[in-house]
Design an enzyme around this catalytic site. Sequence first.
Site, short mmCIF file in Angstrom:
data_model
loop_
_atom_site.label_atom_id
_atom_site.label_comp_id
_atom_site.label_asym_id
_atom_site.label_seq_id
_atom_site.Cartn_x
_atom_site.Cartn_y
_atom_site.Cartn_z
N TYR A 48 -4.97 1.64 -9.30
CA TYR A 48 -4.10 2.52 -8.52
C TYR A 48 -4.78 3.86 -8.25
O TYR A 48 -4.80 4.36 -7.12
CB TYR A 48 -2.80 2.74 -9.29
N ASP A 95 7.92 -1.80 8.31
CA ASP A 95 7.98 -2.31 6.94
C ASP A 95 7.91 -3.83 6.97
O ASP A 95 8.28 -4.46 7.97
CB ASP A 95 9.27 -1.85 6.27
#
Length: 249
Positions: A155, A37
Amino acid sequence: MDRMKGKIALISGSATGLGAAQAIRFAQEGAQVMIADIDADLAKETVSEIENAGGSVAFVRLDATDAASWQAAVAATVDRFGGLTTLCNNVGVTPLSSIEAQSIDGWNKVIAINQTSVFLGMQAARGPLIAAGNSAVVNIGSLTALRGMPGTLGYTATKGAISAMTRVAAMEWVGDGVRVNTIIPGPMRTRTQAGITEEQERLQRARIPMGDLGLPVDIANGALFLASDEARYITGTELVIDGGWAASA
């Protein structure tokens, strides 16, 4: 407790949310897990939860839009755990914009984070996955790839692309011992969901035949199945986890 015994999983976007739920479930079932991450501080809680439960876990910082960062994350996983059998691609943003209001900068950003990150992850992990054999990739798509939802053009473009990329990768690697599948989540109770109003959530629940939003663990359980040997005969497909929304009229 041994469904992932012998598996080594690199999970992007796993500091929180869907990725963190996958990391926790995989570790519970015996996998060695690399949490990847961009936010090391957010990842600490997930790392601690897995460690406190006796799981095998490490953290590597990953900028999922950067090829070199992906290569370093894969190398760190192989160095730490001795290989790589499982890749889960979770990184994503969910900007909302009408077609006419969509800026080119915003378009390029969502493509880089949501779509290019999946390409870079699969490309970087390809060698170790093939070397390990009996490997799996799980990409996280979206219900928007199946339903036209206003205000989500950028998206939706990325999530539809992920489904298509999954099918291509599955066919390219089908003879190499690497299975590639997509999970299609419906609305989930994550940090992103926490930003909507009560009325927006009520409208979402009304559209879901099962009457409520899903939990991150629901997606994690699906990813666990697809990454495990239980799914040995499944590749190039989509697992829809949405409370029945996609099936409804």
